[in-house]
Scaffold this active site. Structure first.
Site, short mmCIF file in Angstrom:
data_model
loop_
_atom_site.label_atom_id
_atom_site.label_comp_id
_atom_site.label_asym_id
_atom_site.label_seq_id
_atom_site.Cartn_x
_atom_site.Cartn_y
_atom_site.Cartn_z
CG HIS A 182 -0.48 -0.09 2.53
ND1 HIS A 182 0.01 1.00 3.21
CD2 HIS A 182 -0.39 -1.12 3.39
CE1 HIS A 182 0.38 0.64 4.43
NE2 HIS A 182 0.16 -0.65 4.57
CG ASP B 67 -2.11 4.34 3.11
OD1 ASP B 67 -1.91 3.27 2.50
OD2 ASP B 67 -2.93 4.43 4.04
CD GLU C 213 -3.44 -1.30 5.21
OE1 GLU C 213 -3.68 -2.36 5.82
OE2 GLU C 213 -2.79 -0.35 5.71
CG HIS D 122 -0.21 1.60 12.98
ND1 HIS D 122 -1.50 1.12 12.96
CD2 HIS D 122 0.34 1.26 11.78
CE1 HIS D 122 -1.73 0.51 11.81
NE2 HIS D 122 -0.62 0.58 11.08
#
Length: 486
Positions: free
Chosen positions: A76, A78, A145, A457
């Protein structure tokens, strides 16, 4: 970042440098997408941007491998935009400041974007090589995503010719993924009424910081503190005695990241400020004791604030705090079928205060639909008790394991031949896009591999350098071993 391009494998790390230099948080992938399209076009590769913004790049087979089954390598575009509170960084404008730290690559105060930038870099490096052997090859780079899987939802039938998909979004070397959790967003809307600030009130802002945060799927079982839940716990316990009146409550920034920070602006009688400070110290010590093994840097801070024009009414405030405190969070159940893997979880990711309501955004994940539905009904019951509304949106399916997967066997056997040890076949408690790809391409055989990435994250995100090389070697070897078409 000069040191990155000297790492092995150089083509991959050179691409990762370029990826870090071009801002690409979720919803803002256009600049990176254009860069890749221009590069691929200059190489003479077939490049298509579909209706939602996904990129599909096709490369012919290397000589002698034209009869192999076509493969698509998927990543992905992003990345998750998270930073430390003291870091000045605009993810839509500023490059990621990646650097080598011993055996790892990490970033200066922000997420690194190794999730899924390393996978993307590996796919682009293969496209750019004239030496790597492979059959008919496609690269699929999806958008958004991390913030809703918009690209995976929008992928249409007929865009891909491949029979095999290799997803590159896994985060542990030595593990091969053959399934993943599904999920759904849950958003509470808690109505709020307002009143004037009581006379002789003092305004303060109470902040909680220093938590590790992390991926709400991969890290949810580690027992890390949730800033939103901790702050609600303190407020529920002390609001009545201290006569606290809430003006604004905010915490977290993404529904799929465990919240690291939260803050509340509130009013209280000036005579009770000293007692508030004492109670904060007591609760801070309590939290540090309870979470000593996982949150060594937890910290509460109190500062004077501008007196607001209004605060929540007692009824509104009590309903809100009760909902926040009672809302489940963390692991709901471990899997019976896959030992050591979370089956169902909930993350209270984001709290924001608006004009007439407080919004609370959660992410439910589960390996089984019934587990997800059970948590949905729990939240619906909680909303009814609190006089709030809850809506569910963006549901995406899990990826059901296929024990007869041919590509799984190829990856498994190849790994053993290279590293002389057995890889771990896993199901991951995170939302890979494979489950969504199964709708337009139900017969496609899928597998997911990747290097070791820690703390995705969150601003402590890092990727292990040695495992990037191991992942690269495995990926190239698997491409060589793809069998002929039937």
């Amino acid at each position: 970042m000069a040191a990155l391009s000297a790492l092995y494998p150089q083509p991959l790390w050179q691409w990762f440098e370029q990826i870090c230099a071009i801002p690409h948080p979720s919803k803002h992938e256009q600049a990176l997408s254009k860069h890749i399209q221009d590069w691929a076009g200059n190489l003479g590769l077939n490049v298509v941007e579909d209706k939602v913004g996904n990129l599909i790049i096709k490369k012919p087979a290397t000589p002698g491998m034209e009869n192999r089954k076509p493969v698509v390598i998927q990543a992905h575009l992003d990345m998750v935009p998270q930073k430390n509170a003291d870091k000045v960084h605009d993810f839509t404008k500023d490059p990621i400041e990646a650097y080598v730290d011993g055996d790892w690559v990490t970033a200066n105060g922000t997420t690194l974007g190794a999730d899924n930038g390393i996978g993307m870099a590996s796919a682009l490096a293969i496209l750019g090589s004239s030496e790597i052997k492979h059959g008919p090859l496609e690269v699929l780079l999806t958008i958004d995503e991390e913030a809703g899987m918009t690209g995976a939802f929008g992928l249409e039938p007929g865009m891909l010719e491949a029979e095999i998909l290799i997803n590159t979004d896994s985060e542990q070397e030595g593990e091969i993924y053959m399934g993943c959790a599904g999920g759904v967003d849950a958003e509470f809307s808690v109505p709020v009424s307002w009143q004037s600030v009581a006379a002789d009130s003092k305004a303060v802002t109470l902040s909680l910081s220093g938590l590790k945060g992390g991926h709400s799927g991969v890290n949810i079982h580690l027992g890390r503190g949730n800033a939103n839940k901790l702050l609600a716990r303190f407020l529920v316990a002390e609001a009545q005695e201290l006569q606290l009146q809430l003006s604004e409550l905010a915490g977290g920034s993404l529904r799929n990241a465990i919240p690291r920070e939260a803050a509340v602006t509130l009013c209280l009688p000036a005579s009770k400020v000293d007692l508030l400070q004492q109670k904060i110290k007591v609760f801070e010590q309590l939290a540090q004791t309870e979470l000593a093994a996982v949150e060594p840097a937890i910290k509460f801070s109190l500062r004077e604030a501008t007196l607001p024009e209004q605060v929540m009414t007692a009824v509104s405030q009590q309903a809100l705090l009760n909902l926040l405190h009672a809302c489940p969070n963390g692991v709901m159940r471990m899997s019976d079928d896959v030992p050591g893997v979370t089956e169902t979880s909930l993350n209270m990711g984001v709290i924001s205060t608006n004009e007439n309501q407080v919004q609370v955004l959660c992410l439910i994940r589960s390996l089984i639909d019934s587990g997800r539905e059970h948590v949905e009904t729990m939240l619906a019951s909680l909303a009814q008790l609190a006089g709030a509304e809850v809506t569910f949106s963006g549901a995406y399916p899990g990826w059901k394991p296929d024990p007869d997967s041919a590509v799984m066997k190829i990856v498994n056997d190849t790994y053993q031949d290279i590293y002389h040890k057995q890889p771990v076949i896993m199901v991951i408690h995170a939302g890979l896009e494979c489950g969504l790809f199964k709708k337009p391409y139900p017969e496609m055989d899928m597998v997911s591999i990747g290097p070791t990435i820690r703390y995705p994250h969150g601003p402590d995100e890092m990727v292990n350098i040695e495992t990037v090389g191991q992942y690269w070697q495995l990926l190239l070897a698997v491409l060589e071993r793809i069998p002929p078409k039937n």
